[in-house]
Design a protein around this motif. Structure first.
Motif, short mmCIF file in Angstrom:
data_model
loop_
_atom_site.label_atom_id
_atom_site.label_comp_id
_atom_site.label_asym_id
_atom_site.label_seq_id
_atom_site.Cartn_x
_atom_site.Cartn_y
_atom_site.Cartn_z
N ILE A 241 0.87 -1.18 0.00
CA ILE A 241 0.00 0.00 0.00
C ILE A 241 0.90 1.23 0.00
O ILE A 241 1.79 1.35 0.85
CB ILE A 241 -0.92 0.04 1.23
N GLN A 242 0.67 2.13 -0.97
CA GLN A 242 1.48 3.33 -1.10
C GLN A 242 0.59 4.56 -1.22
O GLN A 242 -0.48 4.50 -1.85
CB GLN A 242 2.39 3.23 -2.34
N ALA A 243 1.04 5.65 -0.65
CA ALA A 243 0.33 6.93 -0.74
C ALA A 243 1.19 7.93 -1.47
O ALA A 243 2.38 8.09 -1.17
CB ALA A 243 0.00 7.45 0.66
N THR A 244 0.59 8.62 -2.46
CA THR A 244 1.32 9.64 -3.23
C THR A 244 0.46 10.91 -3.34
O THR A 244 -0.59 10.89 -3.97
CB THR A 244 1.63 9.13 -4.65
N PRO A 245 0.87 12.02 -2.70
CA PRO A 245 2.02 12.13 -1.78
C PRO A 245 1.69 11.52 -0.43
O PRO A 245 0.55 11.21 -0.14
CB PRO A 245 2.22 13.64 -1.69
N ASP A 246 2.74 11.37 0.39
CA ASP A 246 2.53 10.77 1.70
C ASP A 246 2.42 11.82 2.80
O ASP A 246 2.44 11.49 3.99
CB ASP A 246 3.63 9.76 2.02
N SER A 247 2.30 13.10 2.40
CA SER A 247 2.09 14.17 3.37
C SER A 247 1.10 15.18 2.78
O SER A 247 1.27 15.60 1.62
CB SER A 247 3.42 14.86 3.70
N LEU A 248 0.06 15.54 3.52
CA LEU A 248 -0.95 16.49 3.05
C LEU A 248 -1.15 17.59 4.08
O LEU A 248 -1.01 17.37 5.29
CB LEU A 248 -2.30 15.77 2.84
N ILE A 249 -1.48 18.78 3.58
CA ILE A 249 -1.88 19.87 4.47
C ILE A 249 -3.26 19.55 5.02
O ILE A 249 -4.17 19.15 4.27
CB ILE A 249 -1.90 21.22 3.71
#
Length: 208
Positions: A148-156
């Protein structure tokens, strides 16, 4: 001296000839037979084949690889005694067995990596022109090996920024699947996830 001779020339195919005759126009009661047998094995005509063209890349699945020795005229040999070896560039092969009928066999065991194995061989020390290929195919999806991958892995944390979440389905040995059709769900401890989309290539995505 009361004997009569003729020369019999062999054909290029195996079989048995029955020779009969006449004496002064009357059929002779006696006959003779001559067997036409295969010649020596040739590397140009001998064949390597596999019982299965594909097996699962799990390190345990197997298929039988067989060498059929053939003479210069295309006749299959029907007895053993030749020295045959087999080699593969993927997976492992057992010791070659002489089956005593002109064929020689070995067991190919798949590797745990998906791909294609090419099996080659020799007869009496000379390379056989023929070779065969066996595909090592990806197994079924395994949840513990999938990614499982998140793109991007950082959100405001603004209530509107989004990240694409992707699951790559992999089998128990880490080989990625190339087709869809599995049932995949995603959940998040915080925030909202959209519906999961099956991309048909072994990956599944949702928007977070």
């Amino acid at each position: 001296d009361g004997t009569y001779t003729a020369l019999l020339t062999a054909p290029t195919s195996t079989g048995t000839a029955t020779i009969s005759g006449t004496v002064n126009g009357a059929p002779a009661n006696d006959t003779a037979s001559v067997s036409f047998v295969p010649g020596a094995a040739t590397t140009a005509n001998s064949q390597i084949s596999a019982a299965a063209g594909s097996i699962t890349a799990d390190g345990t699945s197997t298929t039988t690889v067989t060498v059929q020795l053939v003479d210069a005229n295309g006749n299959n040999l029907t007895s053993g005694g030749d020295t045959v070896t087999l080699a593969t560039d993927s997976g492992t092969l057992s010791t070659v067995t002489d089956n005593g009928d002109g064929t020689y066999s070995a067991i190919l065991t798949a590797s745990t990596t998906a791909g294609t194995a090419t099996i080659s061989g020799t007869v009496n020390g000379s390379p056989i022109a023929s070779s065969t290929a066996v595909s090592f195919t990806v197994g079924s999806a395994d949840a513990s090996a999938s990614l499982i991958q998140a793109t991007p892995d950082s959100l405001i944390a603004d209530g509107s920024s989004q990240s694409s979440i992707q699951i790559t389905a992999r089998d128990a040995n880490g080989n990625p699947l190339a087709t869809g059709g599995d049932s995949v769900t995603l959940s998040a401890s915080i925030g909202n996830l959209g519906a999961v989309t099956d991309n048909g290539d072994g990956t599944y995505t949702a928007t977070y």
